[in-house]
Design a protein around this motif. Structure first.
Motif, PDB file in Angstrom:
ATOM      1  N   THR A  93      -3.168  -3.597 -14.362  1.00  0.00           N
ATOM      2  CA  THR A  93      -2.127  -3.815 -15.378  1.00  0.00           C
ATOM      3  C   THR A  93      -2.044  -2.632 -16.335  1.00  0.00           C
ATOM      4  O   THR A  93      -0.975  -2.356 -16.897  1.00  0.00           O
ATOM      5  N   VAL A  94      -3.157  -1.917 -16.517  1.00  0.00           N
ATOM      6  CA  VAL A  94      -3.154  -0.728 -17.372  1.00  0.00           C
ATOM      7  C   VAL A  94      -2.312   0.377 -16.743  1.00  0.00           C
ATOM      8  O   VAL A  94      -1.626   1.124 -17.452  1.00  0.00           O
ATOM      9  N   ILE A  95      -2.334   0.469 -15.411  1.00  0.00           N
ATOM     10  CA  ILE A  95      -1.489   1.465 -14.732  1.00  0.00           C
ATOM     11  C   ILE A  95      -0.026   1.213 -15.073  1.00  0.00           C
ATOM     12  O   ILE A  95       0.734   2.149 -15.342  1.00  0.00           O
ATOM     13  N   ILE A 134       7.759   5.910  -6.984  1.00  0.00           N
ATOM     14  CA  ILE A 134       6.761   5.334  -7.886  1.00  0.00           C
ATOM     15  C   ILE A 134       6.986   3.832  -8.006  1.00  0.00           C
ATOM     16  O   ILE A 134       6.023   3.050  -8.042  1.00  0.00           O
ATOM     17  N   TRP A 135       8.238   3.397  -8.060  1.00  0.00           N
ATOM     18  CA  TRP A 135       8.545   1.969  -8.167  1.00  0.00           C
ATOM     19  C   TRP A 135       7.994   1.203  -6.967  1.00  0.00           C
ATOM     20  O   TRP A 135       7.476   0.093  -7.112  1.00  0.00           O
ATOM     21  N   HIS A 136       8.085   1.791  -5.789  1.00  0.00           N
ATOM     22  CA  HIS A 136       7.519   1.143  -4.602  1.00  0.00           C
ATOM     23  C   HIS A 136       6.018   0.919  -4.771  1.00  0.00           C
ATOM     24  O   HIS A 136       5.496  -0.146  -4.429  1.00  0.00           O
ATOM     25  N   LEU A 137       5.314   1.927  -5.290  1.00  0.00           N
ATOM     26  CA  LEU A 137       3.876   1.775  -5.527  1.00  0.00           C
ATOM     27  C   LEU A 137       3.604   0.691  -6.558  1.00  0.00           C
ATOM     28  O   LEU A 137       2.696  -0.131  -6.393  1.00  0.00           O
ATOM     29  N   ALA A 138       4.399   0.689  -7.633  1.00  0.00           N
ATOM     30  CA  ALA A 138       4.166  -0.230  -8.755  1.00  0.00           C
ATOM     31  C   ALA A 138       4.465  -1.677  -8.416  1.00  0.00           C
ATOM     32  O   ALA A 138       3.979  -2.591  -9.090  1.00  0.00           O
ATOM     33  N   THR A 139       5.255  -1.902  -7.359  1.00  0.00           N
ATOM     34  CA  THR A 139       5.595  -3.265  -6.934  1.00  0.00           C
ATOM     35  C   THR A 139       4.946  -3.632  -5.600  1.00  0.00           C
ATOM     36  O   THR A 139       5.269  -4.662  -5.014  1.00  0.00           O
ATOM     37  N   HIS A 140       4.042  -2.784  -5.127  1.00  0.00           N
ATOM     38  CA  HIS A 140       3.331  -3.023  -3.863  1.00  0.00           C
ATOM     39  C   HIS A 140       4.298  -3.173  -2.685  1.00  0.00           C
ATOM     40  O   HIS A 140       4.097  -3.999  -1.793  1.00  0.00           O
ATOM     41  N   THR A 141       5.346  -2.363  -2.674  1.00  0.00           N
ATOM     42  CA  THR A 141       6.302  -2.386  -1.556  1.00  0.00           C
ATOM     43  C   THR A 141       6.410  -1.025  -0.870  1.00  0.00           C
ATOM     44  O   THR A 141       7.390  -0.749  -0.178  1.00  0.00           O
ATOM     45  N   ALA A 220      -1.976   1.629  -5.577  1.00  0.00           N
ATOM     46  CA  ALA A 220      -2.119   1.600  -7.034  1.00  0.00           C
ATOM     47  C   ALA A 220      -2.782   2.876  -7.530  1.00  0.00           C
ATOM     48  O   ALA A 220      -2.352   3.474  -8.536  1.00  0.00           O
ATOM     49  N   THR A 221      -3.833   3.310  -6.840  1.00  0.00           N
ATOM     50  CA  THR A 221      -4.509   4.546  -7.234  1.00  0.00           C
ATOM     51  C   THR A 221      -3.584   5.741  -7.085  1.00  0.00           C
ATOM     52  O   THR A 221      -3.601   6.666  -7.916  1.00  0.00           O
ATOM     53  N   LEU A 222      -2.758   5.733  -6.057  1.00  0.00           N
ATOM     54  CA  LEU A 222      -1.792   6.818  -5.861  1.00  0.00           C
ATOM     55  C   LEU A 222      -0.808   6.884  -7.029  1.00  0.00           C
ATOM     56  O   LEU A 222      -0.440   7.970  -7.483  1.00  0.00           O
ATOM     57  N   ALA A 223      -0.401   5.723  -7.536  1.00  0.00           N
ATOM     58  CA  ALA A 223       0.493   5.695  -8.699  1.00  0.00           C
ATOM     59  C   ALA A 223      -0.180   6.344  -9.906  1.00  0.00           C
ATOM     60  O   ALA A 223       0.448   7.098 -10.664  1.00  0.00           O
ATOM     61  N   SER A 279     -19.591   2.599  -9.003  1.00  0.00           N
ATOM     62  CA  SER A 279     -18.275   2.908  -9.566  1.00  0.00           C
ATOM     63  C   SER A 279     -17.300   3.108  -8.418  1.00  0.00           C
ATOM     64  O   SER A 279     -17.688   3.057  -7.239  1.00  0.00           O
ATOM     65  N   LEU A 280     -16.042   3.308  -8.745  1.00  0.00           N
ATOM     66  CA  LEU A 280     -15.014   3.526  -7.730  1.00  0.00           C
ATOM     67  C   LEU A 280     -14.415   4.915  -7.886  1.00  0.00           C
ATOM     68  O   LEU A 280     -14.051   5.316  -9.000  1.00  0.00           O
ATOM     69  N   ILE A 281     -14.315   5.646  -6.780  1.00  0.00           N
ATOM     70  CA  ILE A 281     -13.550   6.895  -6.809  1.00  0.00           C
ATOM     71  C   ILE A 281     -12.117   6.576  -7.198  1.00  0.00           C
ATOM     72  O   ILE A 281     -11.473   7.304  -7.951  1.00  0.00           O
ATOM     73  N   THR A 282     -11.645   5.431  -6.730  1.00  0.00           N
ATOM     74  CA  THR A 282     -10.281   4.963  -7.028  1.00  0.00           C
ATOM     75  C   THR A 282     -10.295   4.091  -8.285  1.00  0.00           C
ATOM     76  O   THR A 282      -9.735   2.993  -8.299  1.00  0.00           O
ATOM     77  N   TYR A 283     -10.923   4.586  -9.349  1.00  0.00           N
ATOM     78  CA  TYR A 283     -11.209   3.757 -10.524  1.00  0.00           C
ATOM     79  C   TYR A 283      -9.987   3.117 -11.189  1.00  0.00           C
ATOM     80  O   TYR A 283     -10.107   2.022 -11.747  1.00  0.00           O
ATOM     81  N   PRO A 284      -8.773   3.709 -11.154  1.00  0.00           N
ATOM     82  CA  PRO A 284      -7.657   3.025 -11.812  1.00  0.00           C
ATOM     83  C   PRO A 284      -7.330   1.662 -11.208  1.00  0.00           C
ATOM     84  O   PRO A 284      -6.796   0.785 -11.897  1.00  0.00           O
ATOM     85  N   ASP A 285      -7.654   1.465  -9.916  1.00  0.00           N
ATOM     86  CA  ASP A 285      -7.269   0.196  -9.286  1.00  0.00           C
ATOM     87  C   ASP A 285      -8.240  -0.938  -9.579  1.00  0.00           C
ATOM     88  O   ASP A 285      -7.940  -2.095  -9.294  1.00  0.00           O
ATOM     89  N   GLY A 286      -9.425  -0.634 -10.181  1.00  0.00           N
ATOM     90  CA  GLY A 286     -10.357  -1.734 -10.428  1.00  0.00           C
ATOM     91  C   GLY A 286     -11.553  -1.381 -11.271  1.00  0.00           C
ATOM     92  O   GLY A 286     -12.495  -2.164 -11.335  1.00  0.00           O
ATOM     93  N   GLY A 287     -11.558  -0.232 -11.919  1.00  0.00           N
ATOM     94  CA  GLY A 287     -12.764   0.243 -12.564  1.00  0.00           C
ATOM     95  C   GLY A 287     -12.837   0.158 -14.070  1.00  0.00           C
ATOM     96  O   GLY A 287     -13.744   0.744 -14.667  1.00  0.00           O
TER      97      GLY A 287
END
Length: 418
Positions: A93-95, A134-141, A220-223, A279-287
């Motif tokens: 949600t922070v993303i 970016i919208w596709h990433l943000a809506t998981h589509t 999500a991390t790509l976004a 920790s996660l390398i992809t930390y924005p998605d869950g860190g």
């Protein structure tokens, strides 16, 4: 003199009545909070969850917060509302907020193609000529999905450990050595660029970008990676400056180096099986590492923002953040029965449930988290635990805690409103 005396007496009477009312409300509030705490302590005795943090909030602030159980079972260290831990995908949600902030700053637009920013090309092998935005990433589509390499490569141990318990070894996620840590953008290139070391066609679905909702941690991390390229600032620094700091989330952060480790809970694969710190390398998605008190502050901001009283973003940005972005056609398989299915519809990295709640769930080794609010009542709840939900008994205990918070939320709110 008589009139002045009557006025004084009347004033004193009014003050006395007000004080008695306030005292009564304070007593009732204390009684309710004590009762809720006792109920949570009783639920904790079921023994499937070692420790957990909770909060109940409304648009005015926190109505209740607590930590129950243990942050460290061996040392019998109490879990408190100041105990920090990672909260899994609630972090996404922070993303969403960060993307809307970057758009306000003129650094990007949600409709921008992601390849406009990335140093490598990302395209769907089934639809190579279709633009992913970016919208596709943000809506998981986006059609980008998590291949086996995500669970196999994203999780990195804080410290080298000689052996891992068999229970831990059976987790879906694989823990990697500390020296496997790499920049987020390098990880994404290895997974998503056609010539990437971990690239597989199965990392993309057969659906056309922009059509079908398919939850994606990598997406999500790509976004977040696109955002940090657009704003020319690392994602953790940008979100600290524009989100965590303004909300006075001073104990929260994205890495072990930015939080007080003595406040960090141990995590458990089972009540008797401690996990190593990871920790996660992809930390924005869950860190995101935080405590229930500060996540409560964050949720209060979301409730205020949905009501049009925002502090982080402009009103129109929050409207876009919370807007249900998709139609029923994007969800071939919807769970109509799960009140807290955050994949019923999507805002900008903001989940919508069949019952109209807004928020997100989270899960990672040793943790599970819920954060939701009801826009009709402006009441929200936070719950996260330090023990994996490994069986139906654990799930039952989790929802018993969650339901208790819901039961008391309206009662506590009624006292505050009166």
């Amino acid at each position: 003199m008589k009139k002045i005396g009557l006025i004084v007496l009347s004033t004193l009477f009014i003050i006395s009545c007000k004080q008695k009312t306030e005292a009564t409300e304070a007593n009732l509030l204390n009684s309710l909070t004590d009762s809720l705490t006792q109920k949570l302590v009783e639920i904790h005795k079921q023994g499937e969850i070692n420790g957990f943090g909770v909060a109940i909030v409304n648009q005015e602030g926190t109505l209740y917060e607590a930590g129950i159980g243990y942050a460290d079972m061996e040392a019998k260290k109490d879990y408190s509302s100041q105990t920090v831990q990672n909260i899994g995908s609630v972090s996404k949600t922070v993303i969403g907020i960060a993307l809307m902030k970057a758009q306000e700053m003129g650094k990007l637009q949600l409709d921008d193609p992601i390849n406009q920013y990335l140093p490598f090309e990302v395209k769907s092998p089934s639809f190579p000529n279709d633009t992913i935005t970016i919208w596709h990433l943000a809506t998981h589509t986006s059609s980008i999905i998590d291949s086996d390499y995500y669970n196999g490569k994203a999780y990195v141990l804080k410290d080298a450990t000689p052996e891992i318990d068999s229970t831990v070894a059976n987790l879906n996620e694989q823990f990697n050595s500390p020296n496997s840590k790499m920049p987020m953008i390098d990880f994404l290139e290895k997974m998503l660029a056609e010539n990437g070391e971990w690239y597989v066609a199965e990392g993309f679905s057969k659906n056309k970008p922009g059509t079908i909702y398919e939850y994606s941690n990598v997406g999500a991390t790509l976004a977040a990676a696109v955002l940090e390229i657009a704003v020319e600032t690392p994602y953790d620094t940008f979100t600290q400056e524009h989100i965590l700091k303004p909300l006075q989330m001073e104990s929260s952060g994205w890495s072990f180096e930015t939080i007080q480790m003595e406040q960090h809970s141990k995590l458990y694969a089972a009540p008797d099986t401690e996990l190593p710190f990871y920790s996660l390398i992809t930390y924005p998605d869950g860190g995101l590492i935080t405590n229930s008190s500060e996540l409560g502050k964050y949720l209060t901001e979301l409730i205020r923002a949905k009501s049009g009283n925002s502090s982080l973003l402009r009103k129109e940005s929050y409207a876009e953040l919370f807007k249900e972005q998709l139609t029923a056609e994007s969800f071939p398989e919807r769970d109509e029965e799960n009140d807290f299915d955050d994949e019923y519809n999507a805002g900008i990295f903001m989940g919508h449930t069949p019952k109209g709640y807004i928020g997100h769930t989270g899960g990672d080794p040793g943790i599970a988290a819920f954060m939701f609010f009801d826009p009709k009542t402006n009441l929200g709840r936070v719950l996260f635990i330090n023990t994996s939900l490994r069986n139906s008994e654990g799930v039952d205990e989790f929802f018993a805690i969650w339901d208790a918070l819901g039961e008391y939320a309206e009662k506590l709110n009624a006292i505050q409103v009166e």
